[in-house]
Design a protein around this motif. Structure first.
Motif: not given
Length: 179
Positions: A150-174
């Protein structure tokens, strides 16, 4: 994430174990990515300190010491600046942090570890202090992100960008699939 700092930090605290697991996995799978990045090898680290008066050392300090052996710790502390209310503490305020020994900072590539990103203001403020003290590069490493739908545009971000499952193997650096 907030419970990992409980009085019973360490292997008996399930929340601490989850945070330690995230940090350990990063250290094992992605440490080489930090050293190979455009900022060059990591030669120092700091923890974003709590602004709530929690005593040092940071609950993750021992884990970071283990994951970055031989890497110099930078003494970053909460300053005595007046922090006002909770909303004021969530703003960019470099004067909330203090580098004790600027000689340890000067010219170094520092990994700045933060446990949770809420607004990013603490990590950004601590980064500014390290840069003002002479750090050549500061790389932020955040273990978790807290999103209020409910804060700012987080709801849209969650719906559009976080629909895919978290992948711990994806490199957060590169940003590539794996290191």
């Amino acid at each position: 994430m907030h419970r990992y700092k409980a009085a019973a930090s360490g292997p008996t605290n399930p929340s601490w174990m989850r945070a330690a697991g995230l940090a350990a996995y990063f250290g094992l799978m992605h440490r080489a990515c930090l050293d190979a990045g455009p900022a060059g090898p990591v030669d120092a680290f700091a923890m974003v300190p709590s602004l709530s008066g929690r005593p040092l050392p940071h609950p993750l300090q021992a884990l970071v010491d283990y994951l970055l052996p031989g890497v110099q710790a930078v003494p970053l502390a909460a300053s005595t600046a007046d922090r006002g209310d909770r909303d004021q503490r969530r703003a960019f305020q470099p004067d909330y942090f203090d580098v004790g020994d600027t000689g340890v900072v000067r010219g170094r590539h520092i990994v700045l570890v933060d446990d949770t990103w809420v607004t990013g203001s603490h990590l950004q403020s601590a980064t500014a202090v390290l840069r003002q003290a002479g750090a050549a590069h500061v790389t932020g490493l955040v273990l978790a992100r807290r999103l209020r739908p409910d804060w700012g545009t987080n709801g849209i971000f969650i719906a559009e960008q976080l629909a895919r499952p978290y992948d711990v193997t994806a490199c957060p650096v590169g940003g590539h699939a794996e290191c």
